[in-house]
Design a protein around this motif. Sequence first.
Motif, PDB file in Angstrom:
ATOM      1  N   LYS A  87      68.446  50.257  55.770  1.00 29.60           N
ATOM      2  CA  LYS A  87      69.300  49.417  54.947  1.00 29.60           C
ATOM      3  C   LYS A  87      68.515  48.924  53.733  1.00 29.60           C
ATOM      4  O   LYS A  87      67.283  48.833  53.795  1.00 29.60           O
ATOM      5  N   PRO A  88      69.184  48.561  52.658  1.00 34.91           N
ATOM      6  CA  PRO A  88      68.460  48.025  51.499  1.00 34.91           C
ATOM      7  C   PRO A  88      67.583  46.826  51.847  1.00 34.91           C
ATOM      8  O   PRO A  88      66.504  46.657  51.260  1.00 34.91           O
ATOM      9  N   GLU A  89      68.003  46.018  52.811  1.00 36.95           N
ATOM     10  CA  GLU A  89      67.203  44.857  53.194  1.00 36.95           C
ATOM     11  C   GLU A  89      65.932  45.220  53.960  1.00 36.95           C
ATOM     12  O   GLU A  89      65.108  44.348  54.251  1.00 36.95           O
ATOM     13  N   ASP A  90      65.762  46.501  54.286  1.00 41.06           N
ATOM     14  CA  ASP A  90      64.504  46.949  54.893  1.00 41.06           C
ATOM     15  C   ASP A  90      63.435  47.221  53.838  1.00 41.06           C
ATOM     16  O   ASP A  90      62.280  47.505  54.180  1.00 41.06           O
ATOM     17  N   THR A  91      63.808  47.152  52.577  1.00 41.65           N
ATOM     18  CA  THR A  91      62.853  47.385  51.494  1.00 41.65           C
ATOM     19  C   THR A  91      61.734  46.356  51.546  1.00 41.65           C
ATOM     20  O   THR A  91      61.976  45.148  51.542  1.00 41.65           O
ATOM     21  N   ALA A  92      60.498  46.849  51.608  1.00 36.66           N
ATOM     22  CA  ALA A  92      59.331  45.962  51.723  1.00 36.66           C
ATOM     23  C   ALA A  92      58.064  46.801  51.742  1.00 36.66           C
ATOM     24  O   ALA A  92      58.114  48.031  51.858  1.00 36.66           O
ATOM     25  N   LEU A  93      56.957  46.101  51.666  1.00 40.16           N
ATOM     26  CA  LEU A  93      55.653  46.721  51.914  1.00 40.16           C
ATOM     27  C   LEU A  93      55.376  46.568  53.402  1.00 40.16           C
ATOM     28  O   LEU A  93      55.384  45.446  53.925  1.00 40.16           O
ATOM     29  N   TYR A  94      55.169  47.669  54.076  1.00 40.32           N
ATOM     30  CA  TYR A  94      54.984  47.663  55.525  1.00 40.32           C
ATOM     31  C   TYR A  94      53.497  47.752  55.857  1.00 40.32           C
ATOM     32  O   TYR A  94      52.798  48.655  55.381  1.00 40.32           O
ATOM     33  N   TYR A  95      53.047  46.825  56.709  1.00 42.33           N
ATOM     34  CA  TYR A  95      51.648  46.746  57.101  1.00 42.33           C
ATOM     35  C   TYR A  95      51.479  47.088  58.573  1.00 42.33           C
ATOM     36  O   TYR A  95      52.226  46.611  59.424  1.00 42.33           O
ATOM     37  N   CYS A  96      50.456  47.865  58.845  1.00 41.94           N
ATOM     38  CA  CYS A  96      50.024  48.120  60.208  1.00 41.94           C
ATOM     39  C   CYS A  96      49.004  47.050  60.584  1.00 41.94           C
ATOM     40  O   CYS A  96      48.170  46.660  59.758  1.00 41.94           O
ATOM     41  N   ALA A  97      49.076  46.570  61.815  1.00 42.62           N
ATOM     42  CA  ALA A  97      48.149  45.544  62.283  1.00 42.62           C
ATOM     43  C   ALA A  97      47.675  45.875  63.686  1.00 42.62           C
ATOM     44  O   ALA A  97      48.416  46.465  64.477  1.00 42.62           O
ATOM     45  N   ALA A  98      46.458  45.482  63.986  1.00 41.18           N
ATOM     46  CA  ALA A  98      45.894  45.712  65.319  1.00 41.18           C
ATOM     47  C   ALA A  98      45.153  44.469  65.778  1.00 41.18           C
ATOM     48  O   ALA A  98      44.547  43.751  64.973  1.00 41.18           O
ATOM     49  N   SER A  99      45.233  44.239  67.066  1.00 45.15           N
ATOM     50  CA  SER A  99      44.563  43.077  67.640  1.00 45.15           C
ATOM     51  C   SER A  99      43.340  43.512  68.429  1.00 45.15           C
ATOM     52  O   SER A  99      43.382  44.497  69.159  1.00 45.15           O
ATOM     53  N   GLY A 100      42.299  42.746  68.283  1.00 42.99           N
ATOM     54  CA  GLY A 100      41.091  42.996  69.054  1.00 42.99           C
ATOM     55  C   GLY A 100      40.954  42.041  70.219  1.00 42.99           C
ATOM     56  O   GLY A 100      39.925  42.049  70.906  1.00 42.99           O
ATOM     57  N   PHE A 101      42.014  41.214  70.483  1.00 40.35           N
ATOM     58  CA  PHE A 101      41.866  40.223  71.547  1.00 40.35           C
ATOM     59  C   PHE A 101      43.162  39.908  72.289  1.00 40.35           C
ATOM     60  O   PHE A 101      43.148  39.150  73.248  1.00 40.35           O
ATOM     61  N   VAL A 102      44.298  40.495  71.865  1.00 41.27           N
ATOM     62  CA  VAL A 102      45.572  40.244  72.533  1.00 41.27           C
ATOM     63  C   VAL A 102      46.136  41.554  73.053  1.00 41.27           C
ATOM     64  O   VAL A 102      46.190  42.540  72.322  1.00 41.27           O
ATOM     65  N   SER A 103      46.572  41.559  74.300  1.00 38.75           N
ATOM     66  CA  SER A 103      47.100  42.797  74.879  1.00 38.75           C
ATOM     67  C   SER A 103      48.618  42.875  74.843  1.00 38.75           C
ATOM     68  O   SER A 103      49.185  43.958  74.934  1.00 38.75           O
ATOM     69  N   SER A 104      49.296  41.752  74.712  1.00 39.83           N
ATOM     70  CA  SER A 104      50.759  41.762  74.698  1.00 39.83           C
ATOM     71  C   SER A 104      51.262  41.971  73.277  1.00 39.83           C
ATOM     72  O   SER A 104      50.602  41.594  72.319  1.00 39.83           O
ATOM     73  N   PRO A 105      52.459  42.566  73.108  1.00 42.51           N
ATOM     74  CA  PRO A 105      52.976  42.893  71.772  1.00 42.51           C
ATOM     75  C   PRO A 105      53.511  41.667  71.044  1.00 42.51           C
ATOM     76  O   PRO A 105      54.729  41.477  70.944  1.00 42.51           O
ATOM     77  N   SER A 106      52.625  40.873  70.519  1.00 46.95           N
ATOM     78  CA  SER A 106      52.975  39.603  69.897  1.00 46.95           C
ATOM     79  C   SER A 106      53.686  39.788  68.561  1.00 46.95           C
ATOM     80  O   SER A 106      53.430  40.747  67.830  1.00 46.95           O
TER      81      SER A 106
END
Length: 125
Positions: A87-106
Amino acid sequence: QVQLAESGGGSVQAGDSLRLSCAASGRTFRNYAMGWFRQAPGKEREFVSAIAWGTGSTNYADSVKGRFTISRDNAKNTMVLQMDSLKPEDTALYYCAASGFVSSPSNSPRMYNYWGQGTQVTVSS
């Protein structure tokens, strides 16, 4: 040195699909969480989706639930976001992120300490 490299962004029409990938190097995140966030111009960074690398448990923002699918490839140390029915409202800069200390999908950006540079997604109506 940990690096997250996003790819797959682009410009599409409403209703089209895109597939974003995030390749991690420098370490594995097999016991931790990885996720996607996005930021549109003039808006705060917001949560899109996350996955617990070890269990495969997933988490989605309500705005993308049913349209986006997150997955991971253990062998390639890569995370994928399949985006359908854009959708047009999905327009954005998308960032990948990773955690080095949390195992749950926060859904909190504070739980992630590694970030990619971002890939632009533009959806026109």
